[in-house]
Design a protein around this motif. Sequence first.
Motif: not given
Lengths: 107, 118
Positions: B5-8, B10, B20-22, B78, B80, B110, B112
Motif C-alpha cells: 500500500v503506497e502513500s505520500g 500529491g 513516498l511510503s509503501c 516499509s 520509502y 495500487q 500513488t
Amino acid sequence: DIQMTQSPSSLSASVGDRVTITCRASQSISSYLNWYQQKPGKAPNLLIFAASSLQSGVPSRFSGIGSGTDFTLTISSLQPEDFATYYCQQSYSTPRTFGQGTKVEIK
Amino acid sequence: EVQLVESGGGLVQPGGSLRLSCAASGFMFDNYFMNWVRQAPGKGLEWVSYISSSSSTKSYADSVKGRFTISRDNGKNSVYLQMNSLRVEDTAVYYCARDGRYSQFEYWGQGTLVTVSS
C-alpha cells in the motif's frame, strides 16, 4: 542499457482469436524476461516470468517462449477480460527495462 | 495475502520534495528486494529504483540518480522513496513492487500519483 522492443504496438482481435506478441532485447538476456498485463487505471499484473513460467493464478491460455534476444507471449484463445496492454521486461541487468507496450483492442 | 500500500503522493511545485511510503504485509518483508516503478500519464512503465533486503545494495535509473533516495525499515515492513529536486517530467503514478526469485516484479501496490506542476 538493454533496450526492449515489442511488436506490434497495438492490435485488434476478436474473442477466441490466437494472439501473439513479440519482444526483442538489444542483447542477450538469457531467460530473464517477464510479461505483465495492465488494465486502465490498475497496477500491472505479472503473467509470465523467466520467459516461460506461468505465474500462479494466471490462466493457462497465456504462454511464453524464448531465450537470448527473442521472446513471444501467446494468448491461445482471447477472452473479453484479456483486452489490455501487455509489457515485456528484462530482469537480466539494471536498469530493468520495459518494452513500450502492446495494446490489445477489440475488433 | 501479499499487500503493498503506497502513500505520500500529491501535488508539488518544480524543485520541491516528496517522500513516498509503501507498507507491506502478508510476507517476510526482510527476505525480499523491493522496487519503485513509475508510469507517466498515458505512457509506459519505467523502473525507478530497487533496494536489497538488508539495504546494502541500492540502484537507480539514470533519470532519478542523485535526486531520489530509496530506503527501507524492516522493523516497520516499509520501503520509502525520498524525491528531491522534482521536475515536471517526474509526474507519474509511482508503484511499489516486490521482487520474485528471478527479479520479476511479482507483486504490485495500487500506486500513488505524484504531480509536479507550478
